[in-house]
Design a protein around this motif. Structure first.
Motif, PDB file in Angstrom:
ATOM      1  N   MET A   1       0.832  -1.201   0.000  1.00  0.00           N
ATOM      2  CA  MET A   1       0.000   0.000   0.000  1.00  0.00           C
ATOM      3  C   MET A   1       0.870   1.255   0.000  1.00  0.00           C
ATOM      4  SD  MET A   1      -3.126  -1.104   0.042  1.00  0.00           S
ATOM      5  CE  MET A   1      -4.230   0.112   0.772  1.00  0.00           C
ATOM      6  N   GLY A   2       0.575   2.164  -0.920  1.00  0.00           N
ATOM      7  CA  GLY A   2       1.244   3.449  -0.916  1.00  0.00           C
ATOM      8  C   GLY A   2       0.602   4.378   0.107  1.00  0.00           C
ATOM      9  N   THR A   3       1.333   5.417   0.474  1.00  0.00           N
ATOM     10  CA  THR A   3       0.819   6.387   1.445  1.00  0.00           C
ATOM     11  C   THR A   3       0.464   7.682   0.739  1.00  0.00           C
ATOM     12  OG1 THR A   3       2.201   5.461   3.196  1.00  0.00           O
ATOM     13  CG2 THR A   3       1.283   7.649   3.568  1.00  0.00           C
ATOM     14  N   SER A   4      -0.804   8.048   0.828  1.00  0.00           N
ATOM     15  CA  SER A   4      -1.276   9.322   0.276  1.00  0.00           C
ATOM     16  C   SER A   4      -2.347   9.857   1.212  1.00  0.00           C
ATOM     17  CB  SER A   4      -1.853   9.132  -1.136  1.00  0.00           C
ATOM     18  OG  SER A   4      -2.267  10.365  -1.686  1.00  0.00           O
ATOM     19  N   ASN A   5      -2.128  11.049   1.707  1.00  0.00           N
ATOM     20  CA  ASN A   5      -3.089  11.659   2.613  1.00  0.00           C
ATOM     21  C   ASN A   5      -3.569  12.998   2.071  1.00  0.00           C
ATOM     22  OD1 ASN A   5      -3.489   9.914   4.973  1.00  0.00           O
ATOM     23  ND2 ASN A   5      -1.282  10.154   5.257  1.00  0.00           N
ATOM     24  N   ARG A   6      -4.684  13.431   2.604  1.00  0.00           N
ATOM     25  CA  ARG A   6      -5.280  14.697   2.196  1.00  0.00           C
ATOM     26  C   ARG A   6      -5.351  15.645   3.375  1.00  0.00           C
ATOM     27  NH1 ARG A   6      -9.022  12.652  -1.736  1.00  0.00           N
ATOM     28  NH2 ARG A   6      -7.729  11.568  -3.267  1.00  0.00           N
TER      29      ARG A   6
END
Length: 449
Positions: free
Chosen positions: A281-286
């Motif tokens: 899983m890649g890490t991408s946050n908003r």
């Protein structure tokens, strides 16, 4: 997740879904034919297909809401929808949810993603021609596919030395280039992923998904601890008891499977666990910020935002990957933080993520940006969410050949779905299709005999 105003922290829940009716909570009989584990796009799709075929099934979900990584928050900003995860309706011509939204124009406003962009170099608004040139070169290298090695290895040195390289790096995917397989992208084969264009839903993608599957019963707050399959059928052990069934469809994220949050007894094959380790899983946050009208009114419609990143070629660029201003014509603006840099900030907490973005915006719009424009903000935390453990899947370089292994059934009793198993991986519509495919796999097996 925290909602952070100018002087206070307010806890929020995942309960608000504009225009959507949550599925009826069903405490189905304890011995269904099929147990569907997870109520994201894949699980809801699988349950809908089983229901269509007249199969007795139950869908269980660990969280207190449906949608998985496709969730619209309508409580943090006084009813204004804010997507925490999936936001873009990719490959719109082949996207079932896009078609559904267009057919229900009385409830949803579906529109093409913005073509307008602004690029800032510090306080200077620039044409961004160099940025666009570097970004296009990199996307061409990635999009053309090739051998299973890190994208970073194939980028010419002159591009790496370009002073807009970090900005382009951060803007393209949730994964850092040294951890991004070139070959993995070529497996995204189900439709013209990049060619058919993307769209947005003003009411939120999560709202659209919830309404699309509004008639699907789901048992919430039901956490799976173990799947026993050594004897006949399966026994799904949860915090609310054990469900006996002929088969189960597992739609949890590959991050959850990799962490072995669900125990399989007996253990699965070593090849299956190798796949869980190779597709991560890649890490991408908003960070989603509500800004005052006097800021957003300078933009006519939804506008893409990019700000120059100067992090000296860091493996994980330290900056805002991209932004979306005036989302759906509202006062909300979205800012993405990607890669290992995002993971590090998430570990520091919501306030650290918000502070970082606000400070970056001060460098673009002036030191008084916060005092003049800021209302409130939230920050997501997908990597720490125990039911997702990341944003979306990607192959570790050298491991893309393991992606097909993820969807292979086990013992004609355990079946797998979810975005990581889909041809159009990392998309909601891909996850939706994977649920239907998994049900087909159940039918061609001996599971229901």
């Amino acid at each position: 997740m925290k909602l952070i105003g100018r002087r206070q922290f307010l806890k929020t829940s995942f309960s608000g879904l504009a225009l959507a009716t949550l599925p009826v909570i069903s405490f189905a009989q304890s011995n269904p034919d099929v147990v569907v584990i997870g109520a994201g796009a894949a699980g809801l799709s699988a349950m809908a297909e089983l229901k269509r075929r007249g199969i007795i099934a139950v869908c269980i979900e660990g969280m207190n809401r449906i949608g998985g990584r496709c969730y619209t928050d309508t409580t943090s900003f006084s009813g204004i929808p804010a997507d925490h995860g999936a936001h873009w309706l990719h490959a719109k011509k082949g996207n079932e949810l896009y078609k559904f939204g267009r057919e229900n124009k009385d409830k949803f406003k579906i529109y093409d993603e913005p073509s307008t962009s602004v690029v800032y170099d510090g306080k200077n608004k620039v044409s961004g021609s160099t940025f666009w040139h570097v970004r296009k070169k990199i996307k061409n290298i990635y999009g053309n596919g090739g051998i299973d090695e890190p994208l970073m290895n194939k980028i010419p040195e002159n591009l790496k030395k370009n002073n807009w390289f970090d900005t382009a790096h951060a803007s393209i995917t949730a994964r850092d280039f040294d951890n991004l397989s070139i070959a993995d992208d070529s497996l995204n084969y189900e439709d013209s992923y990049w060619e058919s264009g993307n769209a947005l839903c003003k009411e939120g993608y999560g709202t659209l998904l919830a309404y699309y599957r509004r008639d699907i019963p789901v048992k919430l707050n039901t956490i799976v601890n173990e799947i026993k399959w050594g004897g006949k059928g399966v026994q799904v052990v949860t915090n609310k008891g054990t469900i006996n069934a002929k088969a189960c469809i597992v739609t949890t994220s590959v991050g959850v499977l990799r962490a072995e949050k669900i125990k399989f007894s007996p253990k699965l094959s070593s090849r299956k666990y190798e796949a869980f380790e190779g597709i991560t899983m890649g890490t991408s946050n908003r960070v989603i910020i509500e800004l005052k009208k006097k800021f957003v009114r300078r933009f006519k419609n939804d506008t893409n935002f990019y700000s120059k990143i100067n992090s000296n070629g860091a493996k994980s660029p330290e900056g805002i990957g991209y932004g979306l201003l005036k989302m759906g014509g509202t006062n909300l603006c979205l800012f993405a933080l990607n890669g290992e840099f995002s993971r590090s900030l998430e570990n520091e907490g919501s306030q650290a993520m918000i502070d970082f973005v606000v400070n970056q915006l001060k460098s673009n719009f002036g030191s008084k940006f916060y005092d003049k424009y800021f209302v409130k903000a939230i920050a997501t935390g997908w990597n720490k969410n125990p039911f997702t453990l990341g944003a979306y899947s990607g192959a570790i370089p050298g491991k893309s050949n393991l992606r097909p292994e993820l969807k292979k059934p086990v013992g004609d009793r355990i079946f797998f779905a979810g975005e990581a198993t889909a041809g159009a991986y990392s998309t909601v519509h891909g996850a939706n299709r994977s649920g239907i495919r998994a049900v087909t796999d159940v039918f061609i097996s001996d599971a229901l005999d």
